[in-house]
Design an enzyme around this catalytic site. Structure first.
Site, PDB file in Angstrom:
ATOM      1  N   HIS A 197       1.089   7.824  -0.802  1.00 38.30           N
ATOM      2  CA  HIS A 197       1.299   6.377  -0.670  1.00 38.30           C
ATOM      3  C   HIS A 197       2.690   6.120  -0.082  1.00 38.30           C
ATOM      4  CE1 HIS A 197       3.454   6.727  -4.269  1.00 38.30           C
ATOM      5  NE2 HIS A 197       2.399   7.707  -4.661  1.00 38.30           N
ATOM      6  N   GLU A 262      -3.745   9.464  -9.420  1.00 37.78           N
ATOM      7  CA  GLU A 262      -2.535  10.294  -9.917  1.00 37.78           C
ATOM      8  C   GLU A 262      -2.903  11.180 -10.861  1.00 37.78           C
ATOM      9  OE1 GLU A 262      -0.607  12.750  -9.078  1.00 37.78           O
ATOM     10  OE2 GLU A 262       1.178  11.939  -8.515  1.00 37.78           O
TER      11      GLU A 262
END
Length: 414
Positions: A197, A262
């Site tokens: 990201h 994550e």
């Protein structure tokens, strides 16, 4: 001597005529097994394993490795019986993997093989040579029987509706894993795009995990990524806001996958490394000692992640032109598959922010091209410190912590 079901080494013998994709299958099996922590090697032979090949395999096993894959034709029962006898004498497991394919797949394999050999010597009529080799061995071909050894038969096709696999006598986790690898079509050409990201607000402040949004610089990266990334056929993001926002401006069908979230940092979610050292110094030291196996309390380890992303990798190798927008730890685990990185090195693969990673297949291997998009951001890469012992000083513990801001920047820095 009967091999131990749990710990005996395994010999995988490839069987089939030239141009059927045996070498591709052999290397794909080896790549997957090595990624999963096994120790596999491909032994390439012209027609069948020789006594010298078997000596090499024995040395391979005696060195502590556990899988040998013999890439050759092995068209006769006698040639396969030689290997079966070796496995019996060395108390090793043995399975046969027989590869057949339809005419379309044969023609496709032929063209790929020609492209490879023509690069080595353009003065040789490789097409005639390969076709003659096939015709020469056609009459020798004795299809495998499940009575010879546990058997996987692959009727290979790039069309999932036509690709078929049958298995007889397969047992144990290792053999079942190989069956799973071969169950999907053996796609020969891939291109993938991977990126973390854009820089998040937590990244800027050195905080791990969480679900914070993009910083202004992260939003700028998302804009540049939409311009730089070729139009993907599929877009996969995690379920977290920072990956979804990063991919938002890129056209294409998309799915948010929990497998791409994550690593769960458990009790350390949302903390800086400085705060972790202050509150949980022993946990911080234990993680530095063995980052692969360490599991955050109420969270995950890298071993957990490798297991979690298995479905993602299996999905990727049956596709192409996929953009994956995920997170540092998750992409380390995925990139390890394509880079051939052993599990113990996975936690230290550098996956920088604001960089597009383009992965292209090259025969059995993959090439990784990093494309920095030149949007300033923090560096979140932390190497293992020299002192990983509990009771170390704060200075030793925080020696390799990347620089970060104490508060968000008021504006974008160009």
């Amino acid at each position: 001597i009967m091999p131990c079901v749990l710990s005996a080494p395994l010999v995988v013998t490839l069987v089939g005529l030239p141009g059927r994709g045996k070498s591709f299958a052999a290397h794909r099996i080896a790549r997957h097994l090595n990624w999963k922590g096994e120790s596999a090697r491909v032994f390439t032979v012209e027609e069948a394993a020789t006594p010298d090949t078997l000596k090499e395999i024995l040395a391979h096993f005696q060195s502590g490795n556990n899988v040998a894959i013999i890439d050759g034709m092995h068209l006769t029962q006698l040639s396969r019986q030689v290997i079966a006898s070796f496995c019996s004498e060395t108390a090793s497991h043995h399975i046969l993997v027989e590869i057949t394919c339809d005419d379309v797949e044969v023609a496709d394999n032929m063209e790929r093989t020609l492209k490879f050999y023509e690069k080595t010597d353009k003065n040789i009529d490789w097409r005639h040579m390969i076709q003659e080799k096939v015709h020469r061995h056609l009459d020798d071909y004795e299809p495998c029987s499940a009575l010879e050894a546990p058997l996987i038969v692959v009727s290979a096709s790039s069309n999932p509706a036509l690709h078929a696999v049958t298995a007889r006598g397969i047992q144990g986790a290792l053999q079942t894993m190989i069956l799973g690898v071969l169950a999907s079509p053996l796609i020969k050409e891939h291109v993938f795009y991977f990126t973390r990201h854009g820089e998040s607000k937590f990244n800027m402040m050195g905080r791990i995990g969480g679900d914070s949004g993009l910083s202004e610089r992260g939003a700028k990266y998302a804009e540049r990524l939409a311009i730089a990334c070729p139009a993907p056929k599929l877009i996969w993001t995690s379920e977290l806001e920072r990956t979804i926002a990063t991919a938002r401006a890129i056209p294409g069908p998309r799915t948010a996958l929990k497998e791409l979230n994550e690593i769960n940092a458990g009790i350390c979610e949302g903390l800086t490394y400085e705060e972790i050292q202050e509150r949980f110094p022993q946990e911080f030291a234990w993680r530095d000692q063995d980052k692969l196996k360490y599991r955050y309390p109420h969270g995950e380890s890298y071993l957990d992640l490798l297991q979690r992303v298995d479905n993602v990798v299996q999905g990727l190798i049956t596709a192409s032109e996929v953009l994956v927008v995920s997170h540092q730890a998750v992409l380390r685990c995925i990139m390890a598959y394509f880079m051939g990185t052993p599990p113990e090195d996975v936690p230290y693969i550098n996956v920088p922010l604001h960089t597009l990673l383009v992965v292209r297949s090259r025969g059995y291997e993959f090439e990784v091209e990093p494309v920095p998009l030149k949007v300033e951001c923090v560096d979140t890469y932390r190497v293992q410190p020299k002192n990983c012992q509990p009771g170390r000083t704060d200075a030793d513990a925080l020696q390799t912590v990347p620089a970060h801001f104490d508060a968000l920047l008021p504006q974008v820095i160009n």
